[in-house]
Write an enzyme that holds these catalytic residues in place. Sequence first.
Site, PDB file in Angstrom:
ATOM      1  CE  LYS A 218      -3.483   2.456   2.686  1.00 16.56           C
ATOM      2  NZ  LYS A 218      -4.478   2.348   3.756  1.00 16.56           N
ATOM      3  NE  ARG A 228      -5.786   9.714   3.475  1.00 18.71           N
ATOM      4  CZ  ARG A 228      -4.506   9.915   3.279  1.00 18.71           C
ATOM      5  NH1 ARG A 228      -4.036  11.166   3.254  1.00 18.71           N
ATOM      6  NH2 ARG A 228      -3.660   8.916   3.114  1.00 18.71           N
ATOM      7  NE  ARG A 240      -3.585   7.442   6.192  1.00 17.02           N
ATOM      8  CZ  ARG A 240      -4.250   7.983   7.212  1.00 17.02           C
ATOM      9  NH1 ARG A 240      -3.631   8.215   8.351  1.00 17.02           N
ATOM     10  NH2 ARG A 240      -5.528   8.307   7.073  1.00 17.02           N
ATOM     11  CD  GLU A 256       6.216  -3.695   3.773  1.00 17.45           C
ATOM     12  OE1 GLU A 256       5.544  -4.537   4.403  1.00 17.45           O
ATOM     13  OE2 GLU A 256       6.632  -2.636   4.279  1.00 17.45           O
ATOM     14  CE  LYS A 271      -6.112   1.817  -0.091  1.00 17.08           C
ATOM     15  NZ  LYS A 271      -6.691   1.662   1.215  1.00 17.08           N
ATOM     16  CB  SER A 297     -11.517   7.239  -2.845  1.00 19.71           C
ATOM     17  OG  SER A 297     -10.274   7.708  -2.359  1.00 19.71           O
ATOM     18  CE1 TYR A 336     -15.001   3.074  -1.781  1.00 22.12           C
ATOM     19  CE2 TYR A 336     -13.218   3.486  -3.337  1.00 22.12           C
ATOM     20  CZ  TYR A 336     -13.659   3.302  -2.046  1.00 22.12           C
ATOM     21  OH  TYR A 336     -12.761   3.322  -1.014  1.00 22.12           O
TER      22      TYR A 336
END
Length: 345
Positions: A218, A228, A240, A256, A271, A297, A336
């Site tokens: 990610k 958000r 982040r 990872e 992502k 999003s 979505y």
Amino acid sequence: MRVTRGRLSHGPPRIVDVIPRPAHPIARPRRLRRTPALRAAVRETTLVPRQLVAPLFVKEGIAQPQPVASMPGVQQHTIDSLRAEAKELVAAGVTSLLLFGVPAAKDAQGSQAWAPEGIVQRGLRALRQDHGEDVVLYADTCLDEFTDHGHCGPLRADGSVDNDAAIASYARAAVTQAQAGADVVAPSGMMDGQVAAIRAGLDAAGLQDTAIMAYCTKYASAFYGPFRDAAECAPQFGDRSTYQLDPGNAEEGLREAAADVAEGADILLVKPAVPYLDLVWRVKQSTGLPLAAYHVSGEYAMVHAAAERGWIDGDRVMAETLLGIRRAGADLVITYAAGWMARRL
Ligand code: PBG
């Protein structure tokens, strides 16, 4: 990797690459593109409703569902409207539902994330009650929606995120989510050791059958903006980038992924999706695990925004994008547009 006839291929040579093809007449790949039926017959990639995962937001303390302005068609749900939307999705063939919660009260630790009566846990129970084993329920296992500072774990005195305290809280949250009916918990915080901590927590609680979908790669991405708003989780200071991956790094993403496999991940997740399709391909090739890609999003919002201006055909662009994510190697596409896409297929 070999390059044959201009194509990249892996694995042993294929007959099509080694047997000489007739020199005359010239190759005519257009033969198989002539009619819609021919094209459908030889199409390599499928996109069917069971491969779609619908993210859903459920908010505590609202009487009516609230539309998310930057994500057309997406709502913050009440428990009742969540149930109604899930019914429509299931009727369209979308049986994978990923729940995000927006609590009424936040604190420094994000304690509503593991509250047995927390909003996510209540949503999970309602959906399980309505659909039994006909749905796969995924729960986002993170703290940013639940902390008052918006970071994915509790803070140390210097404002940095405390990794080991965060993963202990993720494990607690995963346990109450599983007890509320989650089939799959989905840690999205990118803390080190999060999969191992959750696996140990679940197993200790007798929840050996709960699966983990690990956000292994990610990225610290600008594409999360609209989410958000929907999840009300923008960090109140900083960003982040001390826990999410640097967008320049692919090898690190693969490390990872390997770590999450070793820690016991059942499904891996990349992502965002489209800017990171190389990772979709490479993680799938290198691990062979079921792989989800999250069309996030901002990716969704961009298609809608350009379509609203009449600059692109939004329906076709969305469908092509989701198919492309599958073609790159994703088994599951989190989007979505899941309900819309399923109804169109
Ligand atoms: C964090 C989380 C985020 C998303 C899913 N889980 C946001 C973030 O990292 O800031 C983003 C999803 C999207 O943009 O659609 N727990």
